[in-house]
Structures are given as structure tokens and as C-alpha cells.
Design a protein around this motif. Sequence first.
Motif, PDB file in Angstrom:
ATOM      1  N   ARG A   3       0.955  -1.356   0.052  1.00 47.50           N
ATOM      2  CA  ARG A   3      -0.115  -0.105   0.034  1.00 47.50           C
ATOM      3  C   ARG A   3       0.763   1.155   0.086  1.00 47.50           C
ATOM      4  O   ARG A   3       0.626   2.139  -0.658  1.00 47.50           O
ATOM      5  CB  ARG A   3      -0.957  -0.061   1.117  1.00 47.50           C
ATOM      6  CG  ARG A   3      -2.033  -1.013   1.281  1.00 47.50           C
ATOM      7  CD  ARG A   3      -2.678  -1.071   2.485  1.00 47.50           C
ATOM      8  NE  ARG A   3      -3.802  -2.174   2.649  1.00 47.50           N
ATOM      9  CZ  ARG A   3      -4.287  -2.398   3.511  1.00 47.50           C
ATOM     10  NH1 ARG A   3      -4.091  -2.182   4.829  1.00 47.50           N
ATOM     11  NH2 ARG A   3      -5.205  -3.617   3.712  1.00 47.50           N
ATOM     12  N   ALA A   4       1.781   1.403   0.752  1.00 43.01           N
ATOM     13  CA  ALA A   4       2.908   2.445   0.937  1.00 43.01           C
ATOM     14  C   ALA A   4       3.335   2.692  -0.571  1.00 43.01           C
ATOM     15  O   ALA A   4       3.746   3.857  -0.678  1.00 43.01           O
ATOM     16  CB  ALA A   4       3.659   2.186   2.051  1.00 43.01           C
ATOM     17  N   GLU A   5       3.826   1.897  -1.047  1.00 45.39           N
ATOM     18  CA  GLU A   5       4.418   1.877  -2.480  1.00 45.39           C
ATOM     19  C   GLU A   5       3.440   2.333  -3.454  1.00 45.39           C
ATOM     20  O   GLU A   5       3.791   3.383  -4.086  1.00 45.39           O
ATOM     21  CB  GLU A   5       5.001   0.429  -2.923  1.00 45.39           C
ATOM     22  CG  GLU A   5       5.806   0.876  -4.228  1.00 45.39           C
ATOM     23  CD  GLU A   5       6.839  -0.803  -4.442  1.00 45.39           C
ATOM     24  OE1 GLU A   5       7.311  -0.644  -5.421  1.00 45.39           O
ATOM     25  OE2 GLU A   5       6.579  -1.597  -3.861  1.00 45.39           O
ATOM     26  N   LYS A   6       2.152   1.930  -3.370  1.00 45.63           N
ATOM     27  CA  LYS A   6       1.368   2.339  -4.218  1.00 45.63           C
ATOM     28  C   LYS A   6       0.886   4.003  -3.955  1.00 45.63           C
ATOM     29  O   LYS A   6       0.816   4.909  -4.890  1.00 45.63           O
ATOM     30  CB  LYS A   6      -0.061   1.691  -4.179  1.00 45.63           C
ATOM     31  CG  LYS A   6       0.089   0.121  -4.706  1.00 45.63           C
ATOM     32  CD  LYS A   6      -1.448  -0.402  -4.349  1.00 45.63           C
ATOM     33  CE  LYS A   6      -1.596  -1.874  -4.952  1.00 45.63           C
ATOM     34  NZ  LYS A   6      -2.702  -2.439  -4.885  1.00 45.63           N
ATOM     35  N   LEU A   7       0.929   4.193  -2.788  1.00 50.67           N
ATOM     36  CA  LEU A   7       0.575   5.613  -2.205  1.00 50.67           C
ATOM     37  C   LEU A   7       1.836   6.655  -2.780  1.00 50.67           C
ATOM     38  O   LEU A   7       1.604   7.656  -3.520  1.00 50.67           O
ATOM     39  CB  LEU A   7       0.276   5.838  -1.011  1.00 50.67           C
ATOM     40  CG  LEU A   7       0.389   7.071  -0.392  1.00 50.67           C
ATOM     41  CD1 LEU A   7      -1.089   7.640  -0.961  1.00 50.67           C
ATOM     42  CD2 LEU A   7       0.181   7.296   1.230  1.00 50.67           C
ATOM     43  N   TRP A   8       2.873   6.145  -2.667  1.00 45.29           N
ATOM     44  CA  TRP A   8       4.321   7.258  -2.884  1.00 45.29           C
ATOM     45  C   TRP A   8       4.466   7.076  -4.422  1.00 45.29           C
ATOM     46  O   TRP A   8       5.013   8.213  -5.079  1.00 45.29           O
ATOM     47  CB  TRP A   8       5.419   6.649  -2.058  1.00 45.29           C
ATOM     48  CG  TRP A   8       5.233   6.688  -0.724  1.00 45.29           C
ATOM     49  CD1 TRP A   8       5.566   5.710   0.118  1.00 45.29           C
ATOM     50  CD2 TRP A   8       4.690   7.704   0.084  1.00 45.29           C
ATOM     51  NE1 TRP A   8       5.330   5.984   1.433  1.00 45.29           N
ATOM     52  CE2 TRP A   8       4.809   7.177   1.432  1.00 45.29           C
ATOM     53  CE3 TRP A   8       4.240   8.925  -0.070  1.00 45.29           C
ATOM     54  CZ2 TRP A   8       4.292   7.898   2.611  1.00 45.29           C
ATOM     55  CZ3 TRP A   8       3.641   9.704   0.964  1.00 45.29           C
ATOM     56  CH2 TRP A   8       3.524   9.164   2.283  1.00 45.29           C
ATOM     57  N   THR A   9       4.085   5.892  -4.995  1.00 46.36           N
ATOM     58  CA  THR A   9       4.214   5.975  -6.426  1.00 46.36           C
ATOM     59  C   THR A   9       3.367   6.864  -7.187  1.00 46.36           C
ATOM     60  O   THR A   9       3.576   7.792  -7.889  1.00 46.36           O
ATOM     61  CB  THR A   9       4.362   4.508  -7.022  1.00 46.36           C
ATOM     62  OG1 THR A   9       5.304   4.013  -6.544  1.00 46.36           O
ATOM     63  CG2 THR A   9       4.386   4.618  -8.737  1.00 46.36           C
ATOM     64  N   ALA A  10       2.054   6.951  -6.706  1.00 52.63           N
ATOM     65  CA  ALA A  10       1.071   7.720  -7.112  1.00 52.63           C
ATOM     66  C   ALA A  10       1.105   9.258  -6.844  1.00 52.63           C
ATOM     67  O   ALA A  10       1.109   9.795  -7.726  1.00 52.63           O
ATOM     68  CB  ALA A  10      -0.330   7.347  -6.694  1.00 52.63           C
ATOM     69  N   LEU A  11       1.848   9.572  -5.769  1.00 48.88           N
ATOM     70  CA  LEU A  11       2.262  10.877  -5.606  1.00 48.88           C
ATOM     71  C   LEU A  11       3.313  11.680  -6.266  1.00 48.88           C
ATOM     72  O   LEU A  11       3.207  12.822  -6.437  1.00 48.88           O
ATOM     73  CB  LEU A  11       2.308  11.104  -4.045  1.00 48.88           C
ATOM     74  CG  LEU A  11       2.535  12.324  -3.404  1.00 48.88           C
ATOM     75  CD1 LEU A  11       1.156  12.699  -3.166  1.00 48.88           C
ATOM     76  CD2 LEU A  11       3.044  12.303  -1.807  1.00 48.88           C
ATOM     77  N   ALA A  12       4.204  10.540  -6.792  1.00 46.71           N
ATOM     78  CA  ALA A  12       5.465  11.024  -7.491  1.00 46.71           C
ATOM     79  C   ALA A  12       5.081  11.142  -8.986  1.00 46.71           C
ATOM     80  O   ALA A  12       5.864  11.984  -9.689  1.00 46.71           O
ATOM     81  CB  ALA A  12       6.496  10.230  -6.988  1.00 46.71           C
ATOM     82  N   ARG A  13       3.964  10.547  -9.396  1.00 44.47           N
ATOM     83  CA  ARG A  13       3.834  10.315 -10.765  1.00 44.47           C
ATOM     84  C   ARG A  13       3.364  11.491 -11.707  1.00 44.47           C
ATOM     85  O   ARG A  13       3.972  11.821 -12.766  1.00 44.47           O
ATOM     86  CB  ARG A  13       2.361   9.298 -11.020  1.00 44.47           C
ATOM     87  CG  ARG A  13       2.337   9.012 -12.482  1.00 44.47           C
ATOM     88  CD  ARG A  13       1.580   7.839 -12.625  1.00 44.47           C
ATOM     89  NE  ARG A  13       2.306   6.544 -12.069  1.00 44.47           N
ATOM     90  CZ  ARG A  13       1.826   5.553 -11.753  1.00 44.47           C
ATOM     91  NH1 ARG A  13       0.432   5.292 -11.821  1.00 44.47           N
ATOM     92  NH2 ARG A  13       2.430   4.302 -11.399  1.00 44.47           N
ATOM     93  N   PRO A  14       2.853  12.554 -10.955  1.00 41.19           N
ATOM     94  CA  PRO A  14       2.494  13.946 -11.753  1.00 41.19           C
ATOM     95  C   PRO A  14       3.777  14.577 -12.170  1.00 41.19           C
ATOM     96  O   PRO A  14       3.742  15.130 -13.411  1.00 41.19           O
ATOM     97  CB  PRO A  14       1.944  14.764 -10.757  1.00 41.19           C
ATOM     98  CG  PRO A  14       1.068  13.928  -9.979  1.00 41.19           C
ATOM     99  CD  PRO A  14       2.072  12.869  -9.731  1.00 41.19           C
ATOM    100  N   ALA A  15       4.850  14.289 -11.598  1.00 37.14           N
ATOM    101  CA  ALA A  15       6.126  14.981 -12.242  1.00 37.14           C
ATOM    102  C   ALA A  15       6.503  14.176 -13.389  1.00 37.14           C
ATOM    103  O   ALA A  15       7.159  14.970 -14.480  1.00 37.14           O
ATOM    104  CB  ALA A  15       7.468  14.734 -11.148  1.00 37.14           C
TER     105      ALA A  15
END
Length: 241
Positions: A3-15
Motif C-alpha cells: 500500500r505504501a509503495e502504491k501511495l508514494w508512486t502515485a504521489l510522484a507520478r505527476p512529475a
Amino acid sequence: MSRAEKLWTALARPAVLIVVVSWLIALVSMLLPPVRWRWLTIGVGIMAPLWFGWLYLRAETIFPAGYARRRLRARPIALAAAALMVVVGWGPAYWGRTAPVDAGDVRTGYFALLVACAVACLGHAVVQVGRLRSAADEFDAAEHGESLYLRGYGWILFVLPITLLFGWIVGFFAFQPAAKWAAVAIVTVLVLTFLLEAAAVKIVTKVHGSMDIPIIVFFTIGVGALLVWSVLRLGAAPLRL
């Protein structure tokens, strides 16, 4: 994927999305006069808000109720990085809407795209390197560092050659032949981000092979030199209007 990996990956994706859109705009601008391609910069400004809006609406279906809110409140720096990604996209969009069309302002538009990508990638680095604070059962340091390195290498292997080849071919009859250097610079910014993130993760966690860091340093120097060269060529090259 945890779950944590999904969250941080999603948060960084806009860049990454901001970089991809800016790269496409730079390539397309070679074939269009400034009065037309400048309006495409609005896409940079709306990309991050659209992504975060979609993520907000889907958060409760992707994560347990309240999970994303709790994790983000515990990481204010990650929220600041997300806000940064939203704000930087407004720079190119504002230029596209307000700037008069002349040679200097067109060149300013390309630099606005490049700066937006660089700052967005800074937010990406804050999120990705910040994942080092995750709990041991939510974070695989070896996998994370290797993933970042492979992403950078993939862009070097596939996207950079395509950009250089397309720019060289189209540059002979393009409206804006110097735009290819903007596209190259944009790609190198993202590649350097991945490589430096990978190096940071591998060094801090001490999970790396004997040749990992020298290889990353080698690619970083080469790509960094290409970034400097492309920025200098973009600033000096004449633009056809």
C-alpha cells in the motif's frame, strides 16, 4: 506492490506526466508556428491537478478508508512536494496565454517548460527519497533503488535516441528547429532525476553492488553534459518565425 509503495508512486507520478507532456509539446512545436503551439502549454498546467483529482476520487477504492489521509498527514514534506508539482505547471501555461509571439518570447516558452520539469522532478525526488523513512515491511530498498536506476536507463536507451533522431530529421524543415534541444533537455532532466534518486537510495541504504555507483556516476556525467549542451544550443540557436 504494498500500500505504501502504491501511495508514494502515485504521489510522484505527476512529475513524470509533466515531463512527458512538456517533451511532447517541444517535439510538436517543431511542426507548428508559435501562435499555435503556445496554447499547448496549458496541458502542462492541468496535468498535475487532473491526476491528483482522479487520485482523490479513487483513493477510497485503492486504499483502505482513511489510509492515504493518515499517511500524508504524517509526511507534510510529501504534501508540499505534491503542491509544488501542481504550481510549477502553471508557469508554462501562463506564458502560453499571455506572452506576445516573437523570437525571444518563444525561446522563453521553451525555458519555461524546462524549468517546470526541473522543479517537478525536484518534487519527485522528495517523494521517492522520502520513502526511505518507510517501515521495513513496506519498503524494499534494493528493489526501489534498482527500479529507479532501470527507469533512468530505459529513458537513455529508448527516449533519448528517438528524440535526437526525430529532431534531426524534422529540424531541416521545421518552424522551430531549435525546439529539438528543448526536448532533449527535458528528457535529460528526468533521466538525471532517476539516476540521482537511485544513487541516493543505494548509498543511504547501503544496498548496492560494487559497480552500481560507478555506473550511475558515468551515466550521470554523460547525461549532465548533454543537458548543458542542449541548453546552450537552445539559447543560441536562431528560431524561424
